[in-house]
Design an enzyme around this catalytic site. Structure first.
Site, short mmCIF file in Angstrom:
data_model
loop_
_atom_site.label_atom_id
_atom_site.label_comp_id
_atom_site.label_asym_id
_atom_site.label_seq_id
_atom_site.Cartn_x
_atom_site.Cartn_y
_atom_site.Cartn_z
N HIS A 190 16.55 -20.13 -105.58
CA HIS A 190 16.62 -19.70 -104.19
C HIS A 190 17.57 -18.50 -104.04
O HIS A 190 17.23 -17.50 -103.38
CB HIS A 190 17.09 -20.88 -103.33
N GLU A 191 18.73 -18.61 -104.67
CA GLU A 191 19.74 -17.54 -104.54
C GLU A 191 19.28 -16.23 -105.18
O GLU A 191 19.62 -15.16 -104.71
CB GLU A 191 21.06 -17.97 -105.19
N ASN A 304 38.82 -14.40 -103.03
CA ASN A 304 38.55 -15.23 -101.85
C ASN A 304 39.66 -15.07 -100.81
O ASN A 304 39.39 -15.02 -99.61
CB ASN A 304 38.49 -16.71 -102.24
N ASP A 332 47.04 -17.55 -98.60
CA ASP A 332 46.56 -16.50 -97.68
C ASP A 332 46.77 -16.92 -96.24
O ASP A 332 47.09 -18.07 -95.95
CB ASP A 332 45.08 -16.17 -97.96
N ARG A 351 28.98 -22.97 -99.50
CA ARG A 351 29.70 -22.01 -98.67
C ARG A 351 29.95 -22.64 -97.32
O ARG A 351 29.07 -23.33 -96.80
CB ARG A 351 28.88 -20.74 -98.45
N GLY A 362 29.04 -18.15 -103.92
CA GLY A 362 29.22 -19.60 -103.75
C GLY A 362 29.56 -20.26 -105.08
O GLY A 362 29.63 -21.47 -105.18
N LEU A 363 29.76 -19.43 -106.10
CA LEU A 363 30.05 -19.99 -107.42
C LEU A 363 31.51 -19.80 -107.83
O LEU A 363 31.98 -20.38 -108.80
CB LEU A 363 29.15 -19.34 -108.49
N GLY A 364 32.24 -18.95 -107.06
CA GLY A 364 33.61 -18.60 -107.44
C GLY A 364 34.51 -19.80 -107.67
O GLY A 364 35.14 -19.92 -108.72
P1 ADP Z 1 31.97 -17.50 -102.43
O1 ADP Z 1 31.35 -16.65 -103.44
O2 ADP Z 1 31.09 -17.77 -101.26
O3 ADP Z 1 33.33 -17.00 -102.05
P2 ADP Z 1 33.38 -19.69 -103.58
O4 ADP Z 1 32.90 -20.80 -104.47
O5 ADP Z 1 34.44 -18.81 -104.12
O6 ADP Z 1 32.11 -18.91 -103.15
O7 ADP Z 1 33.89 -20.35 -102.26
C1 ADP Z 1 33.12 -21.31 -101.60
C2 ADP Z 1 33.39 -21.30 -100.12
O8 ADP Z 1 34.70 -21.75 -99.86
C3 ADP Z 1 33.34 -19.91 -99.52
O9 ADP Z 1 32.04 -19.58 -99.16
C4 ADP Z 1 34.24 -20.05 -98.32
O10 ADP Z 1 33.53 -20.58 -97.25
C5 ADP Z 1 35.27 -21.06 -98.76
N1 ADP Z 1 36.54 -20.44 -99.22
C6 ADP Z 1 36.90 -20.14 -100.48
N2 ADP Z 1 38.13 -19.60 -100.54
C7 ADP Z 1 38.58 -19.56 -99.28
C8 ADP Z 1 39.81 -19.11 -98.66
N3 ADP Z 1 40.79 -18.61 -99.38
N4 ADP Z 1 39.92 -19.25 -97.33
C9 ADP Z 1 38.91 -19.77 -96.59
N5 ADP Z 1 37.75 -20.19 -97.11
C10 ADP Z 1 37.57 -20.10 -98.43
#
Ligand code: ADP
Length: 399
Positions: A190-191, A304, A332, A351, A362-364
């Site tokens: 999907h992604e 992030n 932050d 997310r 959404g994988l970070g």
């Molecule tokens: P993305 O690539 O969407 O950043 P991540 O797996 O890194 O995917 O993060 C998943 C979700 O967690 C993000 O889409 C966001 O909604 C939330 N998120 C991550 N880090 C933070 C942050 N520092 N502050 C607020 N929300 C965060």
């Protein structure tokens, strides 16, 4: 008188015969069949007693062998993590182990109990019936939080089925992984499709000459952005699959301070664009790890912290050493994460804001979680909505 003498003689003979018989039989009766001793009153009895003695020895040996065999069987089956059930033709339980009862969530069967009383699931019944009909059968028993596989095999003797052996395996973890993999594959498809569809659409419009010359850069920019997203996604998937495979990597001493400095440098343009200030506190903090994985973790956390920040906000990276180990925190002043979603953000493709506007994959955070686990480190998250989030990475002393 003659008759009287005859009666007397008969009685005397009867008494003498009884006495003599008793005298003869007494030593024979005195022989202890369990332990025939060496002293025998009649020599004629010696062969019989000898035979008794050797038979007794043989029986004791066989009993001992049987006991040992039974003990070995019990020791093996009781220590098996797989459940084992042996049943006869009438479905009576002949043998069972603790694992079988645990996996089938059953009580200890009493003698003559049918195996079908142990578990009422239709799949289990099918296994038993098929095996007793002479056919091998496999079934998956799925419950709310556990899952086990039952393998039933008939036991045949001289062409007739005498019973069955049932093996019960705990496949909860395997099934859970399978479900995750299926979900991951569906998500990946999907992604990948979303940016590709956007690229395709834009390219088609351009190709058909439907775009004014001055709009071309905007459309080309779209393609560029979506292609970049695609590459980011593919790169993240590769990183995750490497972590999943647990590919061997070179462990070194990594300085968290130097790594953080480099990452803040890389992210400076993004921070500037978002009007976010970044600070780094703490001295050199060496840890044992894989440089590339440490970099990826830090990059994702800082990326992030900038992406989900507010204009004019800040990101503070702090390094410290405690009794527990080395700590790195990324704090932050951004939008924060609601408490009920703080576990879920570490899931693949999860997310908070479902719209793809953020540009993230959404994988970070999955990479952060898996990377930390690979390094033997721990990730903690504290966050308050609208106030900000703090991610802490703890490298225990032994790591
Ligand atoms: P993305 O690539 O969407 O950043 P991540 O797996 O890194 O995917 O993060 C998943 C979700 O967690 C993000 O889409 C966001 O909604 C939330 N998120 C991550 N880090 C933070 C942050 N520092 N502050 C607020 N929300 C965060």
């Amino acid at each position: 008188p003659v008759a009287l003498v005859m009666v007397l003689a008969f009685c005397l003979a009867l008494w003498l015969a009884g006495r003599l018989a008793r005298q003869l039989v007494e030593p024979i009766n005195a022989v202890d069949l369990n332990d025939p001793g060496d002293e025998i009153d009649y020599e004629e009895l010696a062969p019989l007693v000898g035979k008794l003695r050797s038979q007794k020895r043989q029986i004791s040996r066989q009993m001992e062998d049987l006991r040992r065999g039974r003990e070995e069987f019990a020791a093996i089956t009781e220590n098996m993590s797989e459940g084992l059930l042996i049943i006869d033709r009438e479905t009576r339980v002949l043998s069972h182990n603790a694992a079988a009862l645990r996996l089938l969530d059953a009580q200890t069967p009493v003698e003559e109990d049918s195996v079908l009383a142990l578990n009422r699931e239709p799949g289990f019944r099918r296994c038993v019936e098929e095996a007793l009909a002479g056919r091998r059968r496999e079934e998956l028993l799925e419950r709310e939080d556990t899952c086990c596989r039952v393998l039933a095999n008939p036991v045949e003797q001289d062409g007739t089925v005498n019973g069955a052996v049932l093996i019960v395996l705990d496949v909860t973890e395997k099934e859970r992984r399978e479900a995750l993999r299926r979900e991951f594959t569906a998500n990946v498809s999907h992604e990948l499709k979303t940016p590709l569809t956007a690229i395709l659409g834009t390219a088609e419009i351009l190709e058909n000459g439907m775009v004014k010359i001055e709009d071309i850069p905007r459309f080309a920019g779209n393609i560029h952005r979506e292609a970049q997203r695609l590459i980011g996604l593919v790169n993240d998937i590769i990183k995750l699959s490497r972590l999943d495979e647990g590919a061997a990597a070179q462990w070194e001493t990594v300085d968290l301070r130097a790594t953080a400095e480099e990452i803040l440098r890389q992210l400076a343009p993004a921070a500037e664009k978002k009007q976010v200030t970044m600070t780094l506190e703490g001295g050199p903090t060496p840890v044992r790890g894989v440089p590339q994985i440490v970099e990826e973790i830090l990059y994702n956390l800082c990326d992030n912290a900038i992406a989900y920040n507010k204009p004019g906000g800040s990101v503070r990276v702090t390094l410290s050493s405690t009794a527990e180990g080395r700590r790195l925190t990324v704090a932050d002043t951004g939008i924060g994460i609601p408490p009920e979603l703080q576990e879920r953000v570490f899931e693949r493709f999860y997310r908070v804001d479902k719209s793809h506007s953020g540009g993230g994959t959404g994988l970070g955070l999955s990479i952060v979680k898996h990377g930390a686990a690979y390094l033997g480190a721990r990730v903690e998250l504290e966050s308050e909505l609208e106030k900000g989030s703090t991610f802490t990475l703890i490298f225990p002393r032994s790591a």
